[in-house]
Design a protein around this motif. Structure first.
Motif, PDB file in Angstrom:
ATOM      1  N   THR A  38       0.844  -1.191   0.000  1.00  0.00           N
ATOM      2  CA  THR A  38       0.000   0.000   0.000  1.00  0.00           C
ATOM      3  C   THR A  38       0.880   1.242   0.000  1.00  0.00           C
ATOM      4  O   THR A  38       1.856   1.320   0.743  1.00  0.00           O
ATOM      5  N   ASN A  39       0.525   2.241  -0.841  1.00  0.00           N
ATOM      6  CA  ASN A  39       1.347   3.453  -0.844  1.00  0.00           C
ATOM      7  C   ASN A  39       1.142   4.220   0.465  1.00  0.00           C
ATOM      8  O   ASN A  39       0.152   4.019   1.169  1.00  0.00           O
ATOM      9  N   GLU A  40       2.106   5.076   0.770  1.00  0.00           N
ATOM     10  CA  GLU A  40       2.147   5.750   2.070  1.00  0.00           C
ATOM     11  C   GLU A  40       0.876   6.543   2.366  1.00  0.00           C
ATOM     12  O   GLU A  40       0.319   6.472   3.460  1.00  0.00           O
ATOM     13  N   ARG A  41       0.420   7.333   1.412  1.00  0.00           N
ATOM     14  CA  ARG A  41      -0.758   8.171   1.624  1.00  0.00           C
ATOM     15  C   ARG A  41      -1.999   7.329   1.894  1.00  0.00           C
ATOM     16  O   ARG A  41      -2.757   7.585   2.826  1.00  0.00           O
ATOM     17  N   ASP A  42      -2.215   6.283   1.081  1.00  0.00           N
ATOM     18  CA  ASP A  42      -3.398   5.435   1.261  1.00  0.00           C
ATOM     19  C   ASP A  42      -3.355   4.682   2.595  1.00  0.00           C
ATOM     20  O   ASP A  42      -4.396   4.494   3.232  1.00  0.00           O
ATOM     21  N   LEU A  43      -2.164   4.275   2.999  1.00  0.00           N
ATOM     22  CA  LEU A  43      -2.035   3.594   4.296  1.00  0.00           C
ATOM     23  C   LEU A  43      -2.393   4.554   5.428  1.00  0.00           C
ATOM     24  O   LEU A  43      -3.117   4.194   6.351  1.00  0.00           O
ATOM     25  N   TYR A  44      -1.887   5.794   5.330  1.00  0.00           N
ATOM     26  CA  TYR A  44      -2.194   6.787   6.358  1.00  0.00           C
ATOM     27  C   TYR A  44      -3.711   7.003   6.446  1.00  0.00           C
ATOM     28  O   TYR A  44      -4.283   6.990   7.535  1.00  0.00           O
ATOM     29  N   VAL A  45      -4.342   7.175   5.318  1.00  0.00           N
ATOM     30  CA  VAL A  45      -5.794   7.427   5.293  1.00  0.00           C
ATOM     31  C   VAL A  45      -6.560   6.226   5.843  1.00  0.00           C
ATOM     32  O   VAL A  45      -7.519   6.384   6.612  1.00  0.00           O
ATOM     33  N   SER A  46      -6.147   5.018   5.503  1.00  0.00           N
ATOM     34  CA  SER A  46      -6.870   3.826   5.975  1.00  0.00           C
ATOM     35  C   SER A  46      -6.733   3.636   7.487  1.00  0.00           C
ATOM     36  O   SER A  46      -7.655   3.145   8.133  1.00  0.00           O
ATOM     37  N   ILE A  47      -5.618   4.042   8.053  1.00  0.00           N
ATOM     38  CA  ILE A  47      -5.404   3.873   9.491  1.00  0.00           C
ATOM     39  C   ILE A  47      -5.956   5.057  10.273  1.00  0.00           C
ATOM     40  O   ILE A  47      -6.659   4.891  11.273  1.00  0.00           O
TER      41      ILE A  47
END
Length: 158
Positions: A38-47
């Motif tokens: 998962t790319n960094e931005r999408d991981l941040y948003v999902s968490i």
């Protein structure tokens, strides 16, 4: 009479074992497959359930979350190992008794061979420790059926 593993004890510990293994698998999937892909931005948003602000170092955020999931994987699998080993030890414990004596560690003893009986935890926990020349056995009524019957036959020494 042979001591038999308490089915309630067994089922509760098997359930715990399965829960720890499943959690370890879940954390491991996140740590080794999902988060790295998962790319960094999408991981941040999902968490975090929000868009990242300007001061967030997304690369460090991702690395920290992957490391956290790896640690959770390790802890869950260590817990599963502990529960599994405890179940193995309890299930392999062999103890049998009759009116004349008992067998522990594949050796037969008479009740008169018992030198000490520690029943200090009997009332609260159902734990009895017997010992004599060449043997020591800790019997737990929560782990095995038959311990109460043995305790009734056991000489009350201290």
């Amino acid at each position: 009479m042979k001591l038999k593993i308490n089915k309630e004890f067994l089922l509760r510990h098997l359930f715990s074992l399965v829960v720890f293994v499943v959690l370890g698998g879940w954390f491991g999937f996140d740590a080794f497959i999902r988060y790295p892909r998962t790319n960094e931005r999408d991981l941040y948003v999902s968490i975090e359930k929000s868009e990242p602000h300007d001061k967030v170092d997304l690369k460090s955020f991702k690395a920290q979350k992957i490391e956290t999931q790896r640690l959770f994987t390790l802890f869950a699998l260590l817990a599963a190992t502990g529960v599994g080993l405890h179940l193995l030890v309890v299930s392999l414990f062999k103890f049998e008794f009759d009116d004349e004596g008992f067998v522990v560690a594949s050796k037969r003893y008479s009740y008169s061979d018992i030198k000490s009986v520690d029943a200090s935890k009997w009332e609260k926990k159902g734990i009895l420790v017997i010992s004599g020349d060449g043997f020591r056995a800790k019997l737990d009524a929560w782990h095995h059926f038959g311990v109460k019957e043995f305790y009734a036959k056991c000489p009350k020494k201290s």
